[in-house]
Design an enzyme around this catalytic site. Structure first.
Site, PDB file in Angstrom:
ATOM      1  N   LYS A 115     -13.532  -0.852   9.965  1.00 16.23           N
ATOM      2  CA  LYS A 115     -13.332  -2.251  10.316  1.00 16.23           C
ATOM      3  C   LYS A 115     -14.106  -2.642  11.563  1.00 16.23           C
ATOM      4  O   LYS A 115     -14.529  -3.789  11.691  1.00 16.23           O
ATOM      5  CB  LYS A 115     -11.840  -2.553  10.496  1.00 16.23           C
ATOM      6  CG  LYS A 115     -11.097  -2.621   9.173  1.00 16.23           C
ATOM      7  CD  LYS A 115      -9.805  -3.388   9.285  1.00 16.23           C
ATOM      8  CE  LYS A 115      -9.091  -3.431   7.934  1.00 16.23           C
ATOM      9  NZ  LYS A 115      -7.745  -3.982   8.027  1.00 16.23           N
ATOM     10  N   LYS A 197     -12.791   1.718  -7.111  1.00 12.41           N
ATOM     11  CA  LYS A 197     -11.507   1.113  -7.427  1.00 12.41           C
ATOM     12  C   LYS A 197     -11.634  -0.410  -7.468  1.00 12.41           C
ATOM     13  O   LYS A 197     -12.409  -0.976  -6.700  1.00 12.41           O
ATOM     14  CB  LYS A 197     -10.507   1.504  -6.322  1.00 12.41           C
ATOM     15  CG  LYS A 197      -9.105   1.739  -6.812  1.00 12.41           C
ATOM     16  CD  LYS A 197      -8.248   2.321  -5.707  1.00 12.41           C
ATOM     17  CE  LYS A 197      -7.479   1.223  -5.020  1.00 12.41           C
ATOM     18  NZ  LYS A 197      -6.485   1.708  -4.058  1.00 12.41           N
ATOM     19  N   LYS A 200      -9.415  -5.999  -3.879  1.00 12.47           N
ATOM     20  CA  LYS A 200      -9.353  -7.422  -3.566  1.00 12.47           C
ATOM     21  C   LYS A 200     -10.433  -7.817  -2.574  1.00 12.47           C
ATOM     22  O   LYS A 200     -10.705  -8.988  -2.393  1.00 12.47           O
ATOM     23  CB  LYS A 200      -7.956  -7.826  -3.082  1.00 12.47           C
ATOM     24  CG  LYS A 200      -7.422  -7.077  -1.892  1.00 12.47           C
ATOM     25  CD  LYS A 200      -6.002  -7.535  -1.568  1.00 12.47           C
ATOM     26  CE  LYS A 200      -5.472  -6.788  -0.356  1.00 12.47           C
ATOM     27  NZ  LYS A 200      -4.161  -7.238   0.072  1.00 12.47           N
TER      28      LYS A 200
END
Ligand code: TRP
Length: 334
Positions: A115, A197, A200
């Site tokens: 991040k 995967k 979102k």
């Protein structure tokens, strides 16, 4: 008490739109969990502001997520579904645990590294101590089990380390939580790259089915889903695209691999993709209708928010007071 249920705690961020992967892989399987566990599902809005958010959007998404949980079948009388920011114990315990967590431990967290690379202009202290807040979430409720994805295992390990360290100094204060690897749902991969995967946060909107996608969009995304060379609908390692679609179809219809292969024997990918898309529409449409229905009932949702926050506060405060006493804060005068 011997018949007291074990505690399950899970937190989810309201950022990004939930996908079919979140639904089939997690949410759908949580519905019956409250038979065996006392369940807490927290909308972790305090974690969300570690990256910059649009306030109106965050508020709206948090409510949408809470509503979605109920729409998916989590009974809010039996599961405590609440907002993190409504229970001040999360932030208070996080502060205390910050003082029992080492810089070096937090520096090793891969999510922090990822991040900070992604948000290089805003590497704030909250982003750094994110895992401590997560530890506080879990330990506040004396959780026995925490259903988490692989990407959160490192944070759960840290939670256990912090709890053990604290218990080592002050005695048995915290339950040591375990990852919940029980009834795991289907693992759904990206429609555009079946080695990844379904996520979102994927930048390609065609890679994921969002739970609120309309039927046309769903069918279109399945038509565009990558398949493999050949034309056979067969489950195998060298056919990751087709296998992923079979997994989705199994999860939506309850059919076995053999049944699916037989059903599409002699038919091409086109028919198969359409059938998978339609089966997903059949599952998501009623879910979307329930969301729409529930969203209209403001009074009902408000009452859930209020009652569950009170319930969560009551439980959280018990742990918090114990911790405050242990570390030496003066007693409250009543
Ligand atoms: N960090 C988790 C995630 O991004 C969300 C989370 C916050 C969480 N607190 C938690 C998950 C407590 C499980 C338990 O997915």
């Amino acid at each position: 008490m011997a018949d007291e249920k074990k505690v399950l705690f899970s937190g989810m961020q309201a950022t990004g739109n939930l996908t079919l992967g979140n639904y089939l892989g997690a949410l759908k399987n949580w519905v019956s969990m409250n038979e065996d566990y006392e369940c807490y599902y927290c909308v972790v809005d305090e974690h969300s502001i570690t990256v910059r958010q649009n306030p109106a959007e965050l508020r709206q998404r948090a409510r949408a997520l809470l509503t979605l949980y109920i729409a998916a079948g989590l009974d809010p009388e039996k599961n405590c579904i609440y907002y993190q920011s409504h229970v001040s114990g999360h932030a208070e315990l996080a502060w205390i645990l910050n003082c029992y967590t080492y810089m070096g431990e937090l520096q090793r967290m891969t999510q922090f590294k990822d991040k900070s690379a992604k948000h290089a202009d805003n590497i704030n202290a909250g982003l750094f101590t994110y895992p401590v807040l997560m530890a506080a979430d879990i330990l506040l409720f004396q959780a026995d089990v925490v259903p988490v994805g692989i990407d959160q295992m490192q944070h759960l390990e840290l939670t256990r380390d912090i709890a053990q360290r604290f218990n080592g100094i002050y005695g048995d204060v915290f339950k040591i939580p375990e990852a919940y690897l029980g009834k795991v749902g289907a693992k759904i991969m990206s429609l555009q790259d079946p080695s990844k995967k379904m996520s979102k946060s994927d930048e390609n909107p065609n890679a994921s089915i969002y739970l609120m996608d309309d039927p046309d969009t769903i069918i279109r995304k399945f038509k565009r889903a990558v398949t493999d060379s050949g034309s056979e609908v067969r489950y195998s390692e060298d056919k990751p695209g087709v296998s992923n679609l079979i997994d989705i179809y199994r999860a939506t219809t309850g059919k076995s691999v053999e049944e699916v292969e037989k059903e599409f024997d002699g038919k091409g990918y086109g028919d198969f993709k359409l059938a998978v898309g339609e089966s997903v529409v059949d599952v998501l449409k009623p879910l979307q209708e329930r969301v729409a229905e529930l969203s209209k009932d403001k009074t009902y949702i408000d009452s859930i928010i209020k009652n569950n926050a009170e319930r969560a506060n009551y439980v959280a405060t018990k742990t918090l007071r114990k911790v405050q006493k242990k570390v030496g804060f003066p007693e409250r005068i009543r």
